[in-house]
Design a protein around this motif. Structure first.
Motif, short mmCIF file in Angstrom:
data_model
loop_
_atom_site.label_atom_id
_atom_site.label_comp_id
_atom_site.label_asym_id
_atom_site.label_seq_id
_atom_site.Cartn_x
_atom_site.Cartn_y
_atom_site.Cartn_z
N GLY A 183 45.01 39.87 47.53
CA GLY A 183 43.65 39.61 47.09
C GLY A 183 43.51 38.19 46.56
O GLY A 183 44.49 37.57 46.14
N ILE B 59 39.99 41.18 41.39
CA ILE B 59 40.91 41.63 42.42
C ILE B 59 41.84 42.72 41.90
O ILE B 59 42.67 43.25 42.64
CB ILE B 59 41.75 40.46 42.98
CG1 ILE B 59 42.37 39.64 41.84
CG2 ILE B 59 40.91 39.59 43.89
CD1 ILE B 59 43.26 38.51 42.31
N ILE C 89 35.91 47.12 45.21
CA ILE C 89 35.93 45.71 44.81
C ILE C 89 34.65 45.35 44.08
O ILE C 89 33.57 45.91 44.33
CB ILE C 89 36.10 44.81 46.06
CG1 ILE C 89 36.45 43.39 45.65
CG2 ILE C 89 34.89 44.88 46.96
CD1 ILE C 89 36.88 42.52 46.81
N THR D 241 28.81 44.01 47.86
CA THR D 241 30.17 44.16 48.40
C THR D 241 30.08 44.65 49.84
O THR D 241 29.11 45.32 50.22
CB THR D 241 30.99 45.16 47.57
OG1 THR D 241 30.39 46.47 47.66
CG2 THR D 241 31.07 44.74 46.11
#
Length: 853
Positions: free
Chosen positions: A808, A219, A214, A734
């Motif tokens: 997402g 997404i 990610i 992340t």
């Protein structure tokens, strides 16, 4: 009654016992024995004689036949041994070898004891060959008994075996294959930010879309948005169709899809990528030190490769977000052939989601649509816009054999906008169509273990059609079309374990047409140019056995011809390339890169408001009259340090690009229509620090650019480049916990240059018709700083044994910062200066749901 029951039980047990005993006795009679021994037994039992050569029968063993009659027994022996048994009379028989035999077998891995499908079995001295099936089995008929087989499979040692040897074994013998272990040099790659983004040994960046984790604001693994997370790469107008690499314009990027040059890369007028990421296997980004096999793209190469392996099982997926839905799949048609496909279509023409509304506002803010939408009196104004986009792609993969592979690819990209506006006195209709259709084929051949070739050819067509029709009887039509065909042959020869030699030839024919028609006042213009480029290239790559040194040096020779006049405006263009990496220590590497490059296609930028003012770029071909060949020189020096989970990278570079025009750079001042030719040079520094563990990754990147134009015919001669963004910072992180991933990040950069009008009465020149704006020195002002924060999360889960799914959500510009992307000026109907400000995306949410099976 009880007594009869006991008898029945005893009878059942006795029957089972006798059956078991007789079955065991029968099994004991079936065994593997030497054929000569069994023949002697037959002679005694049936009072017959067999004539044969001991040397023919001595090595052969058979499974004792279960038949009783002699003729059936002999038929079984023939089936097992490929021998020919002939009856001379009631007593005498002959046994001889057949010259042609039938053979079967099963290949297994001698370590894992598993079968080996898709191996090639060739009969030496003949044209017979076969591929093992999914169970590793094969069967050959009518092959010479004295022949030899050669068995090949990638990952296993080649095996040679005689047919005779296999015939002396059991029927359909098991043939073990030995795994081929090839010792490779250790190659150090640096993994950036998240999984699937790596810096390779030659300093290129590779993206494996199937493994990309990610990133903040994303997404889906959109490749053209993902690369903008890297230092030195950004889009000043927040699009994927206008990517600026080290201060260059988007048309200076060479974008290849399966070896095909793409002239369109975006949907929704550049806001999302036109390439479905779910069949893309790898994307390679090269900013400097390009291989000699690549021409064009003076700023960068973005090489997109779809999956290239024939699959033996079906995989696919489908999903949607708040803009579009898509489906993809890879379908095996046989052991050698498979077909992959993808399709995507927008929902924008029947569902207006919040994401669509934000994208629409961003794309059309500098257009007639935005102006009319903001008019105070809308009671008499009726508007209707019909906008949609789609893309489809496919690929046929055919493994001819283990040495030759053929591929055929196609892609079609389409954007369509129909905008109609009606008032009490006027009706105006604007239509804009943008499409790209491409076909390509390739043949990969491994002639020997040291020599292989790759042949690639393609045809591509790009079309931009626009029309503007009003009730005032004025009609305006414009078309920009690019037709390109190309052929490229590349050879690779392994001179030594540490030395590779690449050679090749490339032929490109490019035709570009620009057509304009205005009915009132009458005006017509049609310009068509066709260019032919012959290119030869050669390159040596050295990789030391201890992996300390990696060096690649090459030369590309271009011969360019204008097919319209048959004049050569650059008969010879020599382009040296250099790429050197040295490992000072195990953790520290230094890299030195350099290249000369050129390109013959560029995009001019039409700043008029025709066709809604949304798609302003038009492809043109270099010529002697108005636009020379664009050429670049670049050098860079970098240091990379990685230890445990910490990476630091520092790279300084200098790039000079000659042959740029004010029409290709998007000037928005007094020089925007003049077409002067000049150059720009940019010097810069890129820094990245990344701390990464199994659960989290955080990074800080910084880019410094000092970018200036030089135009001999303009005053002043030197001034800041339109893309002179001095300082750019990115801070992001992340976090992954089991099946949950979240990303959060912020981007900050200083403002880009722009040109203001003079102040006071000197702002407008009334001595000309039409009147003009008097500007200050070009790019002497700067926009305010830019800041945007993004967030995203993805959750993966299963929907059964064969299906995986994910949901997402993302938010772009979560702080709703109104960043000014560009400012320019124009005169309105009242001879007043209007200020036009292009604003960034506002808060833009998105949601996705995907299934893979």
């Amino acid at each position: 009654m009880r007594k009869h029951h006991n008898y029945a039980v005893i009878l059942i047990y006795l029957t089972l016992f006798l059956s078991s005993f007789l079955g065991r006795a029968q099994n004991d009679t079936i065994q593997i024995v030497p054929l000569i021994t069994y023949i002697g037994q037959l002679e005694q039992e049936n009072n017959v004689k067999f004539s044969y050569l001991d040397s023919d029968l001595r090595p052969i063993k058979i499974t004792t036949p279960t038949a009783i009659l002699l003729n059936e027994i002999l038929a079984d022996i023939e089936r097992q041994t490929n021998l020919n048994v002939s009856k001379l009379n009631d007593r005498y028989y002959t046994i001889v070898k057949n010259p042609l035999v039938e053979l079967c077998g099963i290949l297994i891995d001698n370590f894992e004891n598993s079968t080996i499908p898709s191996a090639t079995i060739e009969v030496l001295g003949t044209n017979k060959n076969i591929i093992t099936d999914g169970n590793g089995q094969f069967k050959l008929t009518d092959i010479p008994r004295d022949a030899h087989l050669v068995i090949n499979h990638i990952g296993y040692k080649t095996k040679y075996i005689s047919v005779e040897k296999l015939l002396t074994s059991t029927p359909c013998p098991v043939i073990p294959m030995t795994t081929n272990y090839e010792q490779l040099n250790e190659v150090v790659v640096y993994q950036f930010f998240t999984t699937g983004i790596n810096k390779e040994q030659d300093a290129s960046i590779s993206l494996n879309t199937g493994k990309i984790g990610i990133l903040p604001g994303l997404i889906e693994p959109d490749v053209l948005q993902t690369i903008q997370a890297l230092p030195g790469i950004k889009s000043v107008d927040e699009t994927v169709s206008d990517i600026n690499v080290r201060g260059g314009t988007n048309d200076q990027n060479l974008i290849l899809w399966d070896g095909i040059k793409m002239h369109q890369s975006g949907h929704f007028f550049g806001l999302i990528s036109a390439f479905n990421p779910y069949l893309i296997e790898e994307v390679t980004l090269i900013k400097n030190g390009t291989s000699a096999e690549y021409g064009d793209g003076v700023s960068s190469v973005i090489n997109i490769q779809t999956e290239n392996k024939v699959r033996q099982n079906f995989v696919g997926g489908t999903g949607f977000n708040l803009l579009s839905g898509d489906i993809f799949g890879h379908l095996p048609l046989s052991e050698k052939v498979s077909f992959q496909f993808s399709g995507r279509r927008s929902m924008t023409d029947f569902i207006k989601t919040p994401t669509y509304n934000r994208f629409f506002d961003k794309a059309f803010q500098d257009s007639e649509v935005a102006e009319n939408n903001s008019t105070e009196d809308t009671s008499i104004l009726t508007r209707n816009e019909d906008f949609y986009f789609y893309d489809v792609s496919g690929k046929i993969l055919y493994d001819i054999n283990n040495k030759h592979k053929a591929r055929l690819s196609f892609i079609h990209i389409n954007n369509h906008l129909n905008y109609n506006e009606t008032t009490e006195n006027e009706n105006q209709n604007s239509i804009l169509k943008q499409s790209n259709l491409s076909f390509g084929g390739s043949l990969e051949s491994n002639w020997t273990s040291r020599f292989n070739t790759h042949l690639n050819l393609y045809y591509t067509k790009y079309d931009l059609d626009a029309q503007n029709i009003s009730s005032e009887a004025q009609q305006l039509f414009q078309n920009n079309q690019v037709l390109e065909t190309a052929l490229k042959l590349t050879t690779h020869y392994k001179l030594h374990n540490t030395l590779q030699w690449l050679n090749g030839y490339q032929l490109n024919e490019t035709g570009i047409t620009n057509h304009t028609l205005v009915t009132q006042p009458a005006f017509k213009s049609s310009v068509k140019r066709v260019g032919l480029t012959h290119s030869l290239f050669s390159e040596l790559t050295f990789n030391s056995s201890n992996n300390k040194w990696f060096a690649r040096g090459g030369m590309r020779l271009n011969y360019i011809t204008d097919l319209k006049t048959f004049d050569t405006f650059s008969a010879i263009s020599l382009e040296p390339r250099l790429n050197v990496n040295y490992a000072i220590t195990r953790n520290l590497k230094v890299e030195m890169l350099g290249e000369f490059k050129s390109q013959t296609t560029n995009q001019i930028i039409d700043l008029e408001q025709n066709f809604l003012g949304i798609e302003k770029r038009r492809w043109i071909l270099s010529n002697e009259e108005t636009l020379p060949i664009t050429k670049s020189k670049q050098a860079s020096l970098g240091l990379n340090y990685e230890r445990n989970s910490l990476y630091l990278g520092l790279e300084g570079f200098y790039k000079k690009v000659d042959g740029v025009s004010t029409t290709t750079q998007g000037f928005q001042n007094k020089d925007q229509f003049n077409g002067e030719i000049g150059s720009y040079d940019v010097s810069g520094l890129e820094f990245l620090i990344n701390k990464k563990t199994k659960m989290y990754s955080t990074w800080l990147s910084y880019t410094y650019n000092y970018n200036n134009y030089y135009f001999q015919d303009l005053v002043p001669h030197k001034f800041p480049n339109n893309l002179d963004i001095r300082h750019t910072f990115t801070f992001a992180g992340t976090y992954t916990y089991k099946d949950f991933k979240v990303g959060l990040g912020a981007n900050y950069r200083t403002g880009k240059p722009y040109t203001q009008p003079l102040e006071g009465e000197d702002a407008i020149d009334n001595s000309t018709f039409p009147n003009k704006i008097n500007y200050a020195e070009p790019n002497s002002s700067r926009l305010s700083d830019y800041l945007r924060a993004d967030a995203s999360f993805i959750y993966h889960f299963t929907l059964g044994k064969q299906m995986k799914a994910s949901v997402g959500a993302s938010v772009l510009n979560i702080l709703n910062k109104k960043n000014i992307l560009n400012t320019y000026y124009r005169l309105n109907d009242n001879n007043e200066i209007e200020t036009i400000k292009q604003v960034s995306l506002g808060v833009t949410p998105n949601f996705s749901f995907r299934m893979n099976f």
